[in-house]
Scaffold this motif. Structure first.
Motif, PDB file in Angstrom:
ATOM      1  N   GLU A  49       0.715  -1.226   0.101  1.00  0.00           N
ATOM      2  CA  GLU A  49       0.094   0.059  -0.010  1.00  0.00           C
ATOM      3  C   GLU A  49       0.750   1.158  -0.021  1.00  0.00           C
ATOM      4  O   GLU A  49       0.662   2.239  -0.651  1.00  0.00           O
ATOM      5  N   LEU A  50       1.770   1.252   0.785  1.00  0.00           N
ATOM      6  CA  LEU A  50       2.844   2.276   0.764  1.00  0.00           C
ATOM      7  C   LEU A  50       3.617   2.674  -0.293  1.00  0.00           C
ATOM      8  O   LEU A  50       3.731   3.643  -0.990  1.00  0.00           O
ATOM      9  N   LYS A  51       4.090   1.652  -1.043  1.00  0.00           N
ATOM     10  CA  LYS A  51       4.529   1.708  -2.469  1.00  0.00           C
ATOM     11  C   LYS A  51       3.627   2.217  -3.305  1.00  0.00           C
ATOM     12  O   LYS A  51       4.124   3.138  -4.407  1.00  0.00           O
ATOM     13  N   ALA A  52       2.385   1.845  -3.528  1.00  0.00           N
ATOM     14  CA  ALA A  52       1.500   2.281  -4.490  1.00  0.00           C
ATOM     15  C   ALA A  52       1.347   3.856  -4.142  1.00  0.00           C
ATOM     16  O   ALA A  52       1.121   4.636  -4.834  1.00  0.00           O
ATOM     17  N   LYS A  53       1.237   4.247  -2.626  1.00  0.00           N
ATOM     18  CA  LYS A  53       1.040   5.628  -2.491  1.00  0.00           C
ATOM     19  C   LYS A  53       2.271   6.531  -2.889  1.00  0.00           C
ATOM     20  O   LYS A  53       2.088   7.612  -3.548  1.00  0.00           O
ATOM     21  N   MET A  73       9.607  12.698  -0.493  1.00  0.00           N
ATOM     22  CA  MET A  73       8.705  11.365  -0.706  1.00  0.00           C
ATOM     23  C   MET A  73       7.955  11.050   0.406  1.00  0.00           C
ATOM     24  O   MET A  73       6.956  10.462   0.533  1.00  0.00           O
ATOM     25  N   GLY A  74       8.354  11.537   1.780  1.00  0.00           N
ATOM     26  CA  GLY A  74       7.720  11.422   2.705  1.00  0.00           C
ATOM     27  C   GLY A  74       6.231  12.050   2.884  1.00  0.00           C
ATOM     28  O   GLY A  74       5.304  11.644   3.416  1.00  0.00           O
ATOM     29  N   LYS A  75       6.094  12.947   1.804  1.00  0.00           N
ATOM     30  CA  LYS A  75       4.772  13.591   1.764  1.00  0.00           C
ATOM     31  C   LYS A  75       3.699  12.690   1.263  1.00  0.00           C
ATOM     32  O   LYS A  75       2.694  13.010   1.116  1.00  0.00           O
ATOM     33  N   VAL A 130      10.854   2.438  -0.508  1.00  0.00           N
ATOM     34  CA  VAL A 130      11.459   3.229  -1.608  1.00  0.00           C
ATOM     35  C   VAL A 130      12.410   2.208  -2.207  1.00  0.00           C
ATOM     36  O   VAL A 130      12.909   1.892  -3.391  1.00  0.00           O
ATOM     37  N   THR A 131      13.331   1.604  -1.341  1.00  0.00           N
ATOM     38  CA  THR A 131      14.415   0.580  -1.509  1.00  0.00           C
ATOM     39  C   THR A 131      13.687  -0.544  -2.628  1.00  0.00           C
ATOM     40  O   THR A 131      14.365  -0.906  -3.478  1.00  0.00           O
ATOM     41  N   TRP A 147       2.173   9.568  -5.665  1.00  0.00           N
ATOM     42  CA  TRP A 147       2.563  10.881  -5.458  1.00  0.00           C
ATOM     43  C   TRP A 147       3.680  11.242  -6.456  1.00  0.00           C
ATOM     44  O   TRP A 147       3.831  12.359  -7.035  1.00  0.00           O
ATOM     45  N   ALA A 148       4.650  10.094  -6.603  1.00  0.00           N
ATOM     46  CA  ALA A 148       5.645  10.513  -7.711  1.00  0.00           C
ATOM     47  C   ALA A 148       5.244  10.864  -8.987  1.00  0.00           C
ATOM     48  O   ALA A 148       5.600  11.753  -9.808  1.00  0.00           O
ATOM     49  N   ASN A 149       4.428  10.102  -9.695  1.00  0.00           N
ATOM     50  CA  ASN A 149       3.762  10.185 -10.947  1.00  0.00           C
ATOM     51  C   ASN A 149       3.080  11.491 -10.977  1.00  0.00           C
ATOM     52  O   ASN A 149       3.112  12.056 -12.117  1.00  0.00           O
ATOM     53  N   LYS A 150       2.264  12.038  -9.817  1.00  0.00           N
ATOM     54  CA  LYS A 150       1.664  13.062  -9.729  1.00  0.00           C
ATOM     55  C   LYS A 150       2.700  14.624  -9.953  1.00  0.00           C
ATOM     56  O   LYS A 150       2.299  15.510 -10.424  1.00  0.00           O
ATOM     57  N   SER A 151       3.932  14.377  -9.395  1.00  0.00           N
ATOM     58  CA  SER A 151       4.690  15.426  -9.088  1.00  0.00           C
ATOM     59  C   SER A 151       5.019  16.162 -10.486  1.00  0.00           C
ATOM     60  O   SER A 151       5.253  15.526 -11.387  1.00  0.00           O
ATOM     61  N   THR A 152       5.239  17.435 -10.288  1.00  0.00           N
ATOM     62  CA  THR A 152       5.582  18.221 -11.656  1.00  0.00           C
ATOM     63  C   THR A 152       7.060  18.007 -11.841  1.00  0.00           C
ATOM     64  O   THR A 152       7.794  18.400 -12.867  1.00  0.00           O
ATOM     65  N   LYS A 153       7.875  17.701 -10.872  1.00  0.00           N
ATOM     66  CA  LYS A 153       9.201  17.560 -10.960  1.00  0.00           C
ATOM     67  C   LYS A 153       9.509  16.031 -11.334  1.00  0.00           C
ATOM     68  O   LYS A 153       9.105  15.185 -10.639  1.00  0.00           O
ATOM     69  N   PRO A 154      10.658  15.691 -12.231  1.00  0.00           N
ATOM     70  CA  PRO A 154      10.771  14.303 -12.672  1.00  0.00           C
ATOM     71  C   PRO A 154      11.679  13.611 -11.425  1.00  0.00           C
ATOM     72  O   PRO A 154      11.967  12.382 -11.341  1.00  0.00           O
TER      73      PRO A 154
END
Lengths: 424, 81, 366
Positions: free
Chosen positions: B5-9, B27-29, B43-44, B13-20
């Motif tokens: 579940e955490l990985k999916a979250k 990523m804690g956000k 993340v690992t 978040w990462a895919n939504k970010s405007t930054k690459p």
């Protein structure tokens, strides 16, 4: 025939200091990419500008550090160095090597890399300088499988811990710097390879306050050997120095005639706490007042030795000036015994790391975080009691941010009762 | 929270970010309710699964969504092979 | 068994750390570990350590350029194999040490080392030992100056101090090729620092296709880079007066190069130390804000360092480090004695500036 003329570099083949140009030229005979390196370097000498670009994505799978990506900005002219990535190999504590081990690395590096190294990089790693992207995994495989060694750290990781040679060949060492360094490196492998810190974090271990590994100047967590009992004195040897039978400072000043050794002028009067005296027969030290600067011991190593109750002082937060200004590490633990497995030290370090991970901004070293939020917050997180040894002097402003719990009666007050006494 | 579940979250978040690319701490956000040590485990795992990739400036490090943003070849300009 | 690129996780070994140091210690070192009594520097570059057991180990220290080829390392290993039972050691300042367990083995070792000009013996005691330094033009992407070449030029000039012990105390020289200071030159007796003085270019036509603009903007530690649109294309603008010349943006974005032959310069800093001996560790201070970068021999830098070193050697007391001497006589006197111009740029105006200003009527007239 050299591939490129290098008249500017050739000038650096003259003179008595070992010439890296002469060295690289010889290696270039079997490693032709070094011809391109010399060509590009000559161009930098002509242009007075570098010709490298950074690449950040290269590395070995799963690790966030240990490889630095580098590309030439003139790859057509210098194709041999179009990719010229760096690999950091974690050095053994104390930088001792067997010939067999080094030859194994050298053979691999001649085959898979440029044949050029740094012995060693500033942090302490052995640096293998210049290879191509497709070699990185192969190099890592051979290092781990055939040479039983690993990469060092880079980026926002724990950096490869480093130490002085410690007890292996130094009579001053108060702690086993090599063992502590090795143990810390092994304990924190995950932190070393997989970035989760706001920025770099360095651990350095010096055996004594002479601090040969510069822990106090460049490490976020400095472990420096010290003692807390009395300096051991051999009065006969003191007499030997006074009479000129022994060479002061282990001979370090023997290249100039400084005159006859004068114990009062050279030792007693230079003691920073003036805790020593000499009556012509015996050297006396008021050890309680001694701050263990090492000067007297350095001058008379055959007469004086550190005490026997040994451990370390721990200092935190050193860094170079970028970004918020330079910091020396500041004392957080005056004395801690250091016996394997160093649990007390690691418990403290874990608290410090957790606090920094939570509160540090991106690219903020722990020293800067302490500077931003104050020692009070740091000490609370590290569960350390404030003691006068932590400061040069107490604060000279009274602007203490009192907390409610510290003030008698707390901050909740009865306004009605107040107004009875002080009507509007 | 379950690691899947955490990985999916985190990926969401990462895919939504405007930054690459992003700092680890940012990523804690993706899941402010869990600690950074938990985030790191997830993340690992995502790096192992080749969904995230690591980037290093030498002095600091970032994570990026694999395949998002410019490639290193593009960043090196026309000269690269 | 070898690496299989199709299956990178197969039989992968990670997190094993470095080799254990005990594997690499010569027998006499291992035997007397933690039981050393004292040491003596027998002559420049030659040390003798005496153990409680009565054992002695003789160490010969030689210089090395930290930039070393595999072949040169093998030359060193051949000597280690012949004389030192196949063991060798590096120091934290890029010197190599060869150890033998008997005085009779010392002269043959020294003879072989002296036969190779790449291994000059020295670097001990009250002299100038090897320079710790960074990569420079041979490998770094943000250097303002070279590293290995300046080190070579400076050490050629100071070579006699590498092979003698005639200074008041040891003089530690360090070089960092840009203000990021990978070499941590901020606590050295003499520091050579490369410094950029021009903000980065912005290559507007290319930047959006080869750089991630948000990352280039975020890379700037002073917030000097802002998004901008130039000729209808997404780009960035740089606020020049806010630039601190660190090169972080160039690290992120090759369309923002900052190196510039005219602007890039050498800064000389002095008076730092790390040892706790007598006085507390100190930071190096800027005494020459800019010298030109002049390859291949950087004569201005070499002359400036020789001058400071000679004035120090002539004037300091025995045991006094360069910074301790400067503090004793006062920095105003240091500038006078070294015949250095003082400039407003030498007065700190960065984050910790107030600590460096004079807050007393006590000073010396020049």
């Amino acid at each position: 025939m050299a591939k490129f003329e290098t008249p500017l570099l050739d000038d650096l083949e003259k003179g008595p200091w070992p010439s890296f140009v002469t060295d690289i030229k010889r290696q270039a005979k079997t490693k032709p990419e070094l011809e391109d390196l010399l060509g590009q370097l000559e161009l930098s000498y002509k242009d007075k500008e570098t010709h490298w670009k950074h690449g950040g994505i290269v590395g070995v799978f799963g690790y966030g550090g240990g490889v630095i990506g580098r590309y030439s900005d003139m790859p057509e002219k210098f194709p041999g160095v179009a990719h010229f990535h760096t690999v950091r190999v974690n050095q053994p504590s104390g930088l001792y090597y067997s010939s067999a081990y080094l030859r194994q690395i050298m053979e691999m590096w001649e085959r898979r890399g440029s044949g050029l190294t740094n012995m060693h990089g500033s942090t302490g790693d052995m640096v293998l300088l210049g290879t191509q992207t497709d070699q990185l995994e192969e190099i890592f495989w051979e290092l781990t499988h055939d040479m039983n060694t690993d990469l060092g750290g880079s980026g926002g990781n724990l950096r490869t811990p480093s130490c002085c040679l410690g007890m292996s060949r130094c009579e001053y060492a108060c702690i086993d710097a090599q063992n502590i360094c090795h143990d810390m490196t092994q304990t924190y492998q995950d932190e070393l390879h997989r970035p989760a810190f706001p920025y770099k974090f360095k651990i350095k271990v010096s055996g004594c306050p002479n601090d040969c590994v510069a822990a106090i100047a460049r490490s976020d967590f400095a472990i420096i050997g010290t003692w807390r009992d009395d300096i051991r004195i051999d009065q006969a040897a003191v007499q030997g120095y006074v009479k000129g039978e022994l060479t002061p400072n282990a001979g370090a000043h023997s290249g100039r005639d400084w005159g006859k050794f004068d114990i009062v002028k050279e030792v007693i009067n230079l003691c920073p706490t003036k805790c020593m005296s000499w009556d012509g027969n015996a050297l006396k030290i008021d050890n309680k007042e001694c701050t263990r600067c090492m000067h007297c011991i350095n001058v008379m190593p055959r007469a004086l030795r550190p005490g026997v109750e040994k451990g370390c002082s721990i200092l935190c937060g050193a860094k170079a000036p970028i970004l918020e200004g330079q910091r020396l590490a500041t004392l957080i633990v005056p004395f801690m015994k250091m016996e394997p497995p160093y649990d007390e030290c690691k418990e403290l370090l874990n608290k410090v790391l957790d606090w920094w991970m939570e509160h540090g901004k991106n690219r903020e070293r722990i020293g800067e975080l302490i500077g931003r939020v104050g020692m009070r917050e740091f000490l609370k997180a590290a569960e350390l009691k404030a003691i006068p040894q932590m400061v040069k002097e107490p604060r000279s402003n009274p602007y203490i941010f009192w907390e409610e719990a510290d003030v008698p009666g707390g901050w909740e007050r009865d306004l009605a009762a107040f107004r009875k006494k002080h009507p509007l | 929270m379950d690691i899947e579940e955490l990985k999916a979250k985190i990926m969401e978040w990462a895919n939504k970010s405007t930054k690459p690319k992003f700092y680890f701490k940012d990523m804690g956000k993706a899941a402010p309710e869990v600690g950074l040590r938990e985030i790191k485990k997830a993340v690992t795992a995502l790096v192992q699964e080749q969904k995230l990739e690591l980037w290093s400036s030498g002095s600091t490090s970032m994570y990026g969504v694999k395949g998002k943003g410019l490639t290193e070849e593009q960043q090196m300009g026309k000269h690269e092979e | 068994m070898a690496y299989d690129p199709k299956n990178p996780m197969k039989d992968r070994i990670t997190d094993i750390g470095p080799r254990h140091y005990e594997e690499f210690m010569p027998p006499v070192i291992k035997k007397n570990f933690g039981k050393w009594l004292y040491h003596e520097i027998l002559e420049p570059g030659v040390l003798m350590h005496k153990a409680e057991s009565g054992d002695e180990v003789y160490t010969v220290r030689v210089a090395a350029a930290r930039l070393m080829s595999v072949e040169l390392i093998r030359d060193a290993l051949n000597i280690a194999d012949k004389h030192c039972e196949g063991y060798i050691r590096w120091t934290t300042r890029n010197n190599i040490e060869f150890m033998v367990d008997n005085k009779s083995k010392l002269e043959p070792l020294k003879a072989d080392l002296k036969a190779n000009p790449m291994f000059p013996i020295g670097g001990t005691g009250a002299g100038v030992t090897n320079i710790v330094h960074t990569q420079g033009w041979v490998h770094c992407h943000t250097p303002a100056i070279d590293a290995s070449g300046i080190v070579k030029a400076v050490m050629d000039d100071l070579f006699k101090h590498f092979q003698s012990m005639d200074l008041p105390a040891q003089v530690r020289i360090a070089l960092a090729c840009c203000l990021n200071m990978c070499g941590a030159v901020h606590c050295s007796d003499i520091a050579i620092l490369g410094f950029h003085r021009k903000p980065p270019f912005v290559q507007h036509d290319l930047i959006s296709s080869i750089c991630e603009l948000p990352l280039a903007i975020a890379a700037c530690p002073t917030g000097a880079i802002k998004p901008a649109t130039v000729d209808g294309k997404k780009s960035v603008s740089v606020n020049g007066p806010r630039c601190m010349f660190c090169g972080n943006c160039y690290t992120m974005c090759p369309a923002m190069p900052l190196m510039d032959a005219e602007g890039d310069c050498v800064v000389i800093m002095v008076g730092g130390k790390i040892s706790n001996r007598i006085s507390a560790p100190k930071f190096s201070k800027v005494v020459i804000p800019a010298l030109p970068s002049t390859p291949p021999r950087w004569p201005e830098t070499v002359a400036a360092i020789r001058n400071i070193l000679e004035v120090y050697a002539k004037n300091a007391n025995k045991y006094e480090r360069l910074g301790e001497w400067a503090e004793r006589i006062g920095w105003e006197r240091f500038f006078e004695k070294c015949n250095l111009p003082f400039d407003v740029k030498t007065i700190d105006d960065y984050t910790l500036a107030y600590d460096t200003l004079r807050t007393t009527t006590q000073f010396k007239f020049s």
